[in-house]
Design a protein around this motif. Sequence first.
Motif, mmCIF file in Angstrom:
data_model
loop_
_atom_site.group_PDB
_atom_site.id
_atom_site.type_symbol
_atom_site.label_atom_id
_atom_site.label_comp_id
_atom_site.label_asym_id
_atom_site.label_seq_id
_atom_site.Cartn_x
_atom_site.Cartn_y
_atom_site.Cartn_z
ATOM 1 N N LYS A 124 -23.322 2.636 49.238
ATOM 2 C CA LYS A 124 -22.515 1.873 50.177
ATOM 3 C C LYS A 124 -23.422 1.276 51.250
ATOM 4 N N PRO A 125 -23.278 0.010 51.583
ATOM 5 C CA PRO A 125 -24.121 -0.631 52.587
ATOM 6 C C PRO A 125 -23.903 -0.005 53.962
ATOM 7 N N ALA A 134 -20.615 2.048 56.061
ATOM 8 C CA ALA A 134 -20.655 3.395 56.646
ATOM 9 C C ALA A 134 -20.258 3.337 58.117
ATOM 10 N N PHE A 135 -20.749 2.313 58.835
ATOM 11 C CA PHE A 135 -20.419 2.157 60.253
ATOM 12 C C PHE A 135 -18.932 1.913 60.438
ATOM 13 N N LEU A 136 -18.361 1.075 59.561
ATOM 14 C CA LEU A 136 -16.935 0.783 59.637
ATOM 15 C C LEU A 136 -16.111 2.034 59.362
ATOM 16 N N THR A 137 -16.577 2.848 58.425
ATOM 17 C CA THR A 137 -15.883 4.091 58.101
ATOM 18 C C THR A 137 -15.885 5.040 59.295
ATOM 19 N N ILE A 138 -17.027 5.114 59.981
ATOM 20 C CA ILE A 138 -17.138 5.967 61.174
ATOM 21 C C ILE A 138 -16.176 5.484 62.252
ATOM 22 N N CYS A 139 -16.152 4.163 62.462
ATOM 23 C CA CYS A 139 -15.256 3.585 63.478
ATOM 24 C C CYS A 139 -13.792 3.885 63.163
ATOM 25 N N LYS A 140 -13.418 3.742 61.894
ATOM 26 C CA LYS A 140 -12.037 4.013 61.486
ATOM 27 C C LYS A 140 -11.684 5.483 61.709
ATOM 28 N N SER A 141 -12.645 6.370 61.415
ATOM 29 C CA SER A 141 -12.420 7.800 61.604
ATOM 30 C C SER A 141 -12.233 8.121 63.077
ATOM 31 N N LEU A 142 -13.047 7.489 63.935
ATOM 32 C CA LEU A 142 -12.928 7.705 65.380
ATOM 33 C C LEU A 142 -11.598 7.164 65.901
ATOM 34 N N TYR A 167 -3.505 12.081 62.486
ATOM 35 C CA TYR A 167 -4.885 11.801 62.092
ATOM 36 C C TYR A 167 -4.971 11.455 60.605
ATOM 37 N N GLU A 168 -4.353 12.274 59.784
ATOM 38 C CA GLU A 168 -4.425 12.041 58.341
ATOM 39 C C GLU A 168 -3.655 10.782 57.933
ATOM 40 N N MET A 169 -2.521 10.533 58.590
ATOM 41 C CA MET A 169 -1.725 9.344 58.252
ATOM 42 C C MET A 169 -2.447 8.063 58.657
ATOM 43 N N VAL A 170 -3.068 8.063 59.849
ATOM 44 C CA VAL A 170 -3.795 6.870 60.295
ATOM 45 C C VAL A 170 -4.987 6.617 59.382
ATOM 46 N N LYS A 171 -5.662 7.677 58.963
ATOM 47 C CA LYS A 171 -6.787 7.509 58.041
ATOM 48 C C LYS A 171 -6.320 6.950 56.701
ATOM 49 N N ASP A 172 -5.150 7.384 56.271
ATOM 50 C CA ASP A 172 -4.591 6.843 55.025
ATOM 51 C C ASP A 172 -4.299 5.348 55.170
ATOM 52 N N VAL A 173 -3.729 4.968 56.319
ATOM 53 C CA VAL A 173 -3.401 3.564 56.570
ATOM 54 C C VAL A 173 -4.665 2.717 56.625
ATOM 55 N N LEU A 174 -5.713 3.269 57.263
ATOM 56 C CA LEU A 174 -6.971 2.528 57.401
ATOM 57 C C LEU A 174 -7.824 2.592 56.138
ATOM 58 N N GLY A 175 -7.405 3.420 55.183
ATOM 59 C CA GLY A 175 -8.139 3.513 53.932
ATOM 60 C C GLY A 175 -9.416 4.300 54.033
ATOM 61 N N VAL A 176 -9.421 5.334 54.899
ATOM 62 C CA VAL A 176 -10.605 6.172 55.063
ATOM 63 C C VAL A 176 -10.398 7.464 54.303
ATOM 64 N N GLU A 177 -11.327 7.799 53.436
ATOM 65 C CA GLU A 177 -11.242 9.043 52.674
ATOM 66 C C GLU A 177 -11.850 10.175 53.479
ATOM 67 N N MET A 178 -11.277 11.375 53.306
ATOM 68 C CA MET A 178 -11.864 12.556 53.940
ATOM 69 C C MET A 178 -13.258 12.750 53.373
ATOM 70 N N ARG A 179 -14.248 12.974 54.268
ATOM 71 C CA ARG A 179 -15.614 13.059 53.828
ATOM 72 C C ARG A 179 -16.123 14.496 53.730
ATOM 73 N N ILE A 180 -15.242 15.460 53.903
ATOM 74 C CA ILE A 180 -15.666 16.851 53.769
ATOM 75 C C ILE A 180 -15.802 17.164 52.284
ATOM 76 N N SER A 181 -16.989 17.509 51.880
ATOM 77 C CA SER A 181 -17.284 17.624 50.445
ATOM 78 C C SER A 181 -16.845 18.941 49.822
ATOM 79 N N ASP A 182 -15.660 19.338 50.051
ATOM 80 C CA ASP A 182 -15.176 20.553 49.404
ATOM 81 C C ASP A 182 -13.792 20.337 48.821
#
Length: 346
Positions: A25-26, A30-38, A331-346
Amino acid sequence: MASQDSAGKTNDQSKVSAISGEGAKPPNHAFLTICKSLVAGGVAGGVSRTAVAPLERLKILLQVQNRHNVKYNGTVQGLKYIWKTEGFRGMFKGNGTNCARIIPNSAVKFFSYEQASNGILSLYRLQTGNEEAHLTPLLRLGAGACAGIIAMSATYPMDLVRGRLTVQTEASPHQYRGIFNALSTVFREEGARALYKGWLPSVIGVIPYVGLNFSVYESLKDWLIQTKPLGIAQDSELSVTTRLACGAAAGTIGQTVAYPLDVIRRRMQMGGWKGAASVVTGDGKGNLEYTGMVDAFRKTVKYEGFGALYKGLVPNSVKVVPSIAIAFVTYEMVKDVLGVEMRISD
């Protein structure tokens, strides 16, 4: 021979691609994903705190009220008294400051938890040699504690002035006119260190509070998914009601363990406020001064008894359950709307 050369070239090309990051991923993604998560974390904090703002204010008033001038005797009476004396605006006094603090605090907290979880999980897999290992409840507790400490430390001065603005009433001899006026006044009259009064009990308290919140919430979700008591097969199938229940359980456990430290933190924050409102706890003449966390514990128990460490627990319990639950779900609903996947690798 030709086939071997071809295979060798293919392997070399794949190695070069892997090294050069081809297919990854460019950086801007990654920066956009961080911003969406914040953003998701910030929205979660603002929505959850505003929903329970009247209970949050009453909790603080009960925590610091002068035992010689009792105005708030309980949750229902306290809310009625605030409504009667200060009206609708009084119910939400300090909420603007609280949101100004909790939005960046929540954003950093959720993001830090994901980053800490990934880092801890990588170290755990490296240590055990098991690439399929998952985070244990204890490791989640550690990740949550790290996230809580980072977020709380980054926004602590805002928490201090929020507490003072919340306690302030129309009868206060000294009036803070807003967030920046309060910050500048405390800095000017009490010094830079005063902006971090009560920081130590906050650090100690945030470890079990935030740590347990994340650990219990994630562990409960995992348990529901693995045992499938409701026919649940994956995280996306957890209903909003189920997530709210997990968040409520997490909030109840976390706040019960850490509550006495929250009381001490709030009282230390009021120390040195020369124009404190009459509601602030004290000996009847002025608010008590504390030399540190241990001294604050000692004086609180000495003058008011052990039960004083749980002042405001009822409105806090009523508040914290929906607050934590709403925060996690939002938090989880907004991430779903923004299209951000949970990044916890478990």
